[in-house]
Each structure stands twice: as structure tokens, then as C-alpha cells.
Design an enzyme around this catalytic site. Structure first.
Site, PDB file in Angstrom:
ATOM      1  N   ALA A  33       0.802  -1.227   0.000  1.00  0.00           N
ATOM      2  CA  ALA A  33       0.000   0.000   0.000  1.00  0.00           C
ATOM      3  C   ALA A  33       0.831   1.271   0.000  1.00  0.00           C
ATOM      4  O   ALA A  33       0.284   2.361   0.140  1.00  0.00           O
ATOM      5  CB  ALA A  33      -0.930   0.004   1.222  1.00  0.00           C
ATOM      6  N   ASN A  34       2.136   1.145  -0.185  1.00  0.00           N
ATOM      7  CA  ASN A  34       2.979   2.344  -0.178  1.00  0.00           C
ATOM      8  C   ASN A  34       3.091   3.003  -1.542  1.00  0.00           C
ATOM      9  O   ASN A  34       3.626   4.105  -1.667  1.00  0.00           O
ATOM     10  CB  ASN A  34       4.380   2.004   0.337  1.00  0.00           C
ATOM     11  CG  ASN A  34       5.081   0.972  -0.527  1.00  0.00           C
ATOM     12  OD1 ASN A  34       4.787  -0.214  -0.376  1.00  0.00           O
ATOM     13  ND2 ASN A  34       5.979   1.387  -1.414  1.00  0.00           N
TER      14      ASN A  34
ATOM     15  N   SER B 264      -4.319 -10.697 -12.777  1.00  0.00           N
ATOM     16  CA  SER B 264      -3.940  -9.888 -13.933  1.00  0.00           C
ATOM     17  C   SER B 264      -4.435 -10.571 -15.195  1.00  0.00           C
ATOM     18  O   SER B 264      -4.643 -11.793 -15.216  1.00  0.00           O
ATOM     19  CB  SER B 264      -2.411  -9.752 -13.984  1.00  0.00           C
ATOM     20  OG  SER B 264      -1.968  -9.290 -15.243  1.00  0.00           O
TER      21      SER B 264
ATOM     22  N   GLY C 257      -2.061  -0.161  -4.662  1.00  0.00           N
ATOM     23  CA  GLY C 257      -2.255  -0.328  -3.232  1.00  0.00           C
ATOM     24  C   GLY C 257      -2.408   0.995  -2.513  1.00  0.00           C
ATOM     25  O   GLY C 257      -3.248   1.134  -1.615  1.00  0.00           O
TER      26      GLY C 257
ATOM     27  N   TYR D 256       5.708 -14.798 -14.498  1.00  0.00           N
ATOM     28  CA  TYR D 256       4.703 -13.849 -14.017  1.00  0.00           C
ATOM     29  C   TYR D 256       3.300 -14.382 -14.286  1.00  0.00           C
ATOM     30  O   TYR D 256       2.428 -14.356 -13.402  1.00  0.00           O
ATOM     31  CB  TYR D 256       4.891 -12.495 -14.707  1.00  0.00           C
ATOM     32  CG  TYR D 256       3.894 -11.447 -14.265  1.00  0.00           C
ATOM     33  CD1 TYR D 256       3.867 -10.999 -12.947  1.00  0.00           C
ATOM     34  CD2 TYR D 256       2.971 -10.907 -15.163  1.00  0.00           C
ATOM     35  CE1 TYR D 256       2.948 -10.043 -12.530  1.00  0.00           C
ATOM     36  CE2 TYR D 256       2.050  -9.947 -14.755  1.00  0.00           C
ATOM     37  CZ  TYR D 256       2.049  -9.512 -13.438  1.00  0.00           C
ATOM     38  OH  TYR D 256       1.131  -8.573 -13.037  1.00  0.00           O
TER      39      TYR D 256
ATOM     40  N   GLY E 101       1.446   2.843  -6.040  1.00  0.00           N
ATOM     41  CA  GLY E 101       0.631   2.234  -7.077  1.00  0.00           C
ATOM     42  C   GLY E 101      -0.808   1.985  -6.680  1.00  0.00           C
ATOM     43  O   GLY E 101      -1.442   2.775  -5.974  1.00  0.00           O
TER      44      GLY E 101
END
Length: 292
Positions: free
Chosen positions: A22-23, A137, A27, A163, A25
């Protein structure tokens, strides 16, 4: 579904959300929107300093706690400090990074995007009162979960395939978790979401030419604020059903407002899902309990 926005988030006062990554983007956008709606938000971040800057801007509704999903010791330490969580948002992730390993020896993308969140969810599940939201995604369509070589020890490493495997694993986990919750008679819901093609800093950490190419592509991407809408809808809309997948409503699900979307056939393979679950428990040492 109408064109749902953050203005439609129902009052979240008295509720606690844990948002991983959450720091920055998606989030960060998610945490800000939840706090603005009255929720108490735990910013679960590897980079605590960045998280504290975001929390300071949010105000009293936010707190920061360290969480490194690439280190199971950190996951366990974080989970032990959480007393209650209404909604867990498994948002954090890495994308198309070079071959490297987590602290526990897992391939970095499956280790962070899936195994770290699998462990976190299992450790917190007895304190979750409402739902678990896991970010996948469109790249899940590129993936194949190889249960015989989940950590790319035998295959030639391909960053985008790795990914895709991790994002497919997120969906297999979401649906299998819902099946197990339902079988146990639990009211907790498991929901997945994806942001379409959104401009975030995730695209600038592949440590390859893709950083520049995707930087150009960002000219055509939707904003992080729009990209976060599917996970915000998944996390807060009262009428969301467990086992659903939320994404953008625009062409090819690249951009737009939240709607229920359909994932590919591989993500619905219950045999693979059970195998992945068993292997995830073995690798992480986290065994789920679905007691009342």
C-alpha cells in the site's frame, strides 16, 4: 452494473482493512480511498519509510506495519500482530523480474505474488470477518502452473511465463479458497480482481528493456485511480459474491469501470487448484483451518 466509482463506496467506518503493497501504485490508491470512506487501513509494506509518508498524508485512519512477502518469517511476524481484519486485500506483487529467489528459496514471482499471500491469508483467516480480495492480472492467460516445477528449477526461466504462472496461481487460489470456505459453512468470501492496463510503478521494475517499452505504453494506459476500482469494488461492494472475478468493463478488459469478468479455463481447473493448494501448504508450512 452502473459506472461504479469511489463515490459509490459505502460507509466503512468501524471496519479494518489490511492492504499489502500500500505504499505505492494501486495499493496506495486503494488505501487512500478506503480511509476516505472511514475505514481503518493497515498499510502492509516492505518499504516502511514510503508507507509512513503515505500514512502521514492519509491521517489517523492509517497505520503502517512492515511486511515482506518474499520472507515467510516477515509474513508470520506481521500476522502475529494483527488482532482483527474485516477485509484482507492481497494487492502487492512483482512483475517480470530477473531470475532470483526469495528468502526461503522460492522463485521470486511465485514466492511473492502467490506463496507469500497464501501464507498471509492462512495465518490471518481466523480473524477475517468479511472477505479476502486477491489481485490477479490479464497476464494469467500467459501462465501455466507446473506443479512439478513451480519454482523454475528444471525449466529455462522465462520472466513473463513466470509472471503469468503467479497470476494464474492467484486465481486458482481464490476459487479454491472459496470452495473450501463454502464447504466449511463460512460466510467469509474470496474474490479476485484485476486492474486492466493501468499505469503504475510495477512496470518500471522489470530491470530490462521492458521498463522503457512499457513506459511508452503508459501513454495509452488508464490511471492508477481507474485501475484500482476493480479491487475497491471487490473489497467493499455489499453485493459481491464469493468466487467472482472483477475487472474493467472496457474493450478487452484493458480499461474502464468495474464489472464481473470471466477468467480462462486453466484458472478453473479444480485438480490443479487442489494440487497447488497442497504444494503451497507444504512449501510455506501454513496449514489452513476452517473451523467455525
Amino acid at each position: 452494473m452502473t459506472k461504479w466509482t469511489t463515490e459509490d463506496i459505502v460507509d466503512q467506518r468501524g471496519r479494518t482493512f489490511v492492504v499489502t503493497g500500500a505504499n505505492s501504485g494501486l495499493g496506495e490508491v486503494t488505501a487512500r480511498a478506503l480511509a476516505a470512506s472511514g475505514a481503518h487501513v493497515v498499510l502492509a509494506c516492505r518499504d516502511v519509510a514510503k508507507g509512513q509518508r503515505v500514512a502521514a498524508e492519509i491521517g489517523d485512519n492509517a497505520e503502517v506495519r512492515r511486511l515482506d512477502l518474499a520472507d515467510l518469517a516477515s509474513v508470520r511476524d506481521f500476522a502475529s500482530g494483527i488482532e482483527k481484519v474485516d477485509v484482507l486485500v492481497n494487492n502487492a506483487g512483482v512483475m517480470a523480474v530477473p531470475r532470483r529467489s526469495t528468502a526461503d528459496g522460492f522463485e521470486m514471482q511465485i514466492g511473492t505474488n502467490h506463496l507469500g499471500h497464501f501464507a498471509l491469508t492462512g495465518l490471518l483467516l481466523d480473524r477475517v470477518t468479511d472477505r479476502v480480495v486477491t489481485m490477479s492480472s490479464l497476464a494469467h492467460k500467459l501462465g501455466t502452473v507446473d506443479l512439478a516445477d513451480l519454482n523454475w528449477e528444471r525449466r529455462r526461466y522465462r520472466r513473463w511465463s513466470a509472471y503469468g504462472q503467479s497470476k494464474l496461481a492467484n486465481l486458482l487460489f481464490t476459487y479454491e479458497l472459496q470452495r473450501r470456505l463454502t464447504a466449511a459453512g463460512s460466510k467469509v468470501k474470496s474474490v479476485a480482481a484485476h486492474p486492466g492496463y493501468a499505469s503504475t510503478n510495477l512496470q518500471s521494475h522489470t530491470e530490462s528493456v521492458w521498463d522503457r517499452l512499457m513506459g511508452i505504453g503508459d501513454l495509452f494506459a488508464q490511471s492508477a485511480e481507474m485501475g484500482a476500482l476493480p479491487e475497491l469494488y471487490a473489497a467493499t461492494a455489499p453485493d459481491v459474491s464469493g468466487g467472482t472475478f472483477i475487472g474493467p468493463d472496457g474493450p478487452f478488459e484493458q480499461r474502464g469501470y468495474p464489472k464481473v469478468v470471466v477468467s480462462n479455463r486453466k484458472s478453473r481447473d479444480e485438480s490443479i487448484a487442489r494440487g497447488l493448494w497442497a504444494q503451497s501448504e507444504r512449501l510455506t508450512g501454513v496449514h489452513y483451518s476452517f473451523g467455525s
